[in-house]
Enzyme design. Structure first.
Site, mmCIF file in Angstrom:
data_model
loop_
_atom_site.group_PDB
_atom_site.id
_atom_site.type_symbol
_atom_site.label_atom_id
_atom_site.label_comp_id
_atom_site.label_asym_id
_atom_site.label_seq_id
_atom_site.Cartn_x
_atom_site.Cartn_y
_atom_site.Cartn_z
ATOM 1 N N TRP A 41 0.837 -1.208 0.000
ATOM 2 C CA TRP A 41 0.000 0.000 0.000
ATOM 3 C C TRP A 41 0.869 1.254 0.000
ATOM 4 O O TRP A 41 0.517 2.263 -0.622
ATOM 5 C CB TRP A 41 -0.912 0.002 1.225
ATOM 6 C CG TRP A 41 -1.712 1.257 1.377
ATOM 7 C CD1 TRP A 41 -2.924 1.546 0.823
ATOM 8 C CD2 TRP A 41 -1.364 2.418 2.163
ATOM 9 N NE1 TRP A 41 -3.354 2.798 1.207
ATOM 10 C CE2 TRP A 41 -2.417 3.355 2.019
ATOM 11 C CE3 TRP A 41 -0.275 2.754 2.961
ATOM 12 C CZ2 TRP A 41 -2.401 4.596 2.644
ATOM 13 C CZ3 TRP A 41 -0.256 3.983 3.586
ATOM 14 C CH2 TRP A 41 -1.306 4.885 3.420
ATOM 15 N N HIS A 42 2.012 1.201 0.667
ATOM 16 C CA HIS A 42 2.870 2.378 0.756
ATOM 17 C C HIS A 42 3.545 2.718 -0.566
ATOM 18 O O HIS A 42 3.901 3.871 -0.794
ATOM 19 C CB HIS A 42 3.944 2.173 1.828
ATOM 20 C CG HIS A 42 3.454 2.398 3.225
ATOM 21 N ND1 HIS A 42 2.807 1.437 3.954
ATOM 22 C CD2 HIS A 42 3.503 3.502 4.023
ATOM 23 C CE1 HIS A 42 2.491 1.919 5.138
ATOM 24 N NE2 HIS A 42 2.897 3.174 5.207
ATOM 25 N N GLY A 43 3.736 1.748 -1.434
ATOM 26 C CA GLY A 43 4.388 2.057 -2.697
ATOM 27 C C GLY A 43 4.535 0.827 -3.565
ATOM 28 O O GLY A 43 4.604 -0.310 -3.072
#
Length: 478
Positions: free
Chosen positions: A321-323
């Site tokens: 989700w962060h990248g």
């Protein structure tokens, strides 16, 4: 538009505040519409090309939510409506955030050279997760029928839109509906200004101040042992004060409107275990992953082995989700391992006797911090290979430079460490109680009030003077 910019502080925020309270004297709905339009304008100033996508997302999710709340659908139809809404959100998120990543990996496996270049809409991860939670709760029968202006403001509310926190409808929309919030409260405006000043100072003077030292580890091809550790610690503290500063600024801005945002950051480096760390770091994301991913997967209800599997899957997806990069996958996987080890240790090792509890907590804090620092190396590095290079240097004390630059960096890192572990956080200073809707009770009277206000004014002045021409919050990229 950035919170730490002169146009926002001197122009946008005063105009929006004045319009909100002026309209609040005339009706209860008009200031909600004004604030929603202002939030859309805030987003459009830096991301105008993605404004239609945001509006379509709001209309789509509001429509699906309306079906789940109002329409008398049969259970299979309700499941289909929920699946359609969630899959639609995830497909859009996947196309914009992960299409390039998937294409790169297909090229690497198949030896092809396809190119996909899609600009990432700022904030898409936050407003997508916010709306998925809304749809799931609507399916569960936990959502009231909200008016479209209130829902639109819930999604677009500019203090949270760009980098969180991930808001929950039950907490926010009732606040938007209250008539009392539409009238200025001098106490809340004062407290909001002070919290905003603290956050601005953290960002412009503290986080940006240590940022150049990060290059010691992450821009050098062959960092030495001391350079690797100093660079990794510099990034650890830069990310801490950057995210802490943004969280404070978001809460402070919202308080000026009489609206309480949830606490999203609570001194995570003081945690004595990795479980506690995730209860303190990006708290609203942790709650979302727990309530809408970990528990639906089965949580800890199906035995110890499946519990560890569910933890690992949750953290892998949390990392992704962060990248869209293998470094974030590695970061999430590492935290999944940490959590599994933490839970296994708690299950196998008996509770410490009271006489050993304090040393055990201190040791736990040190080990947790070191584990977090190691994981941040993957979070910051441009590639897994680069992260492994930094970690190899951190594990090899045979090469040490420790020249004048490294000594200066060590002094600065020690000062930041003292601020992290010895100074109270903003919630403690201001007495911010999101659940009880209270803040700054110690400011209402007392001999310390003038001194406190003078200090806050000085912090605000330094924060404004420290503004750089272009200094985004690190979480903007996610």
């Amino acid at each position: 538009m950035l919170f730490n910019s002169y146009p926002f502080i001197l122009l946008f925020l005063p105009i929006v505040l004045a319009g909100y309270f002026w309209l609040g004297r005339r009706s209860n709905l008009t200031p909600v519409i004004w604030l929603a339009l202002a939030s859309l304008a805030f987003y459009a100033i830096g991301n105008w090309q993605f404004l239609p996508l945001l509006l379509i997302s709001i209309a789509f999710n509001f429509g699906i939510g309306h079906l789940l709340i109002v329409a008398e659908l049969k259970p299979p139809q309700r499941k289909a409506a929920l699946a359609f809404g969630v899959i639609g959100d995830l497909v859009v998120l996947g196309i914009f955030k992960y299409a390039g990543f998937v294409t790169e990996n297909i090229n690497a496996l198949a030896g092809t050279h396809h190119a996909v270049h899609i600009l990432l809409p700022v904030g898409i991860s936050f407003y997508t997760f916010t709306q998925i939670a809304f749809l799931v709760d609507a399916y569960r029968g936990q959502v009231a029928a909200y008016a479209l202006p209130h829902y639109a403001l819930f999604v677009t509310y500019f203090p949270h839109l760009i980098a969180g926190p991930i808001l929950h409808h039950k907490d926010m929309i009732p606040q938007f509906e209250r008539e009392k919030a539409k009238h200025p409260d001098p106490h809340l405006i004062l407290c909001g200004t002070i919290i905003f000043a603290i956050g601005l100072f953290k960002k412009t003077c503290i986080a940006d101040g240590i940022q150049p030292l990060v290059a010691l580890a992450f821009e050098a091809r062959s960092p030495s042992f001391d350079q690797a550790w100093l660079g990794a610690l510099a990034y650890t503290f830069q990310l801490y004060f950057d995210f802490s500063g943004y969280s404070d600024m978001a809460i402070g801005i919202s308080l000026m409107f009489g609206i309480f945002l949830p606490v999203n950051f609570n001194s995570p480096y003081k945690a004595t275990s990795i479980v506690e760390f995730w209860r303190r770091w990006h708290m609203t994301l942790s709650q979302f992953l727990r309530d809408y991913l970990y528990i639906p997967l089965g949580g800890n209800r199906r035995g110890r082995v499946l519990r560890y599997v569910n933890l690992s899957v949750t953290m892998l997806l949390g990392g992704l989700w962060h990248g869209a990069a293998w470094t974030f996958v590695a970061w999430g996987a590492l935290h999944g391992v940490y959590l599994c080890v933490n839970h296994a240790f708690s299950a196998l090792v008996p509770a410490m006797p009271p006489m050993f509890s304090r040393p055990a907590r201190l040791l736990g804090c040190v080990l947790t911090f070191l584990a977090v620092v190691i994981a941040w190396v993957f979070f910051r590095a441009d590639s897994v290979a680069w992260a492994l290079r930094v970690l190899h240097a951190m594990a090899d004390p045979s090469i040490i430079v420790f020249g004048r630059e490294e000594i200066a960096a060590l002094v600065l890192v020690l000062i930041y460490a003292a601020l992290v572990w010895l100074a109270p956080n903003t919630q403690a200073i201001m007495g911010y109680d999101h659940a009880g809707r209270r803040v700054g009770e110690n400011l209402r009277a007392g001999r310390m009030r003038p001194l406190f206000l003078y200090g806050a004014s000085l912090v605000l002045a330094f924060g404004i003077l420290g503004i750089q021409s272009h200094s985004e919050f690190i979480y903007f990229r996610f």
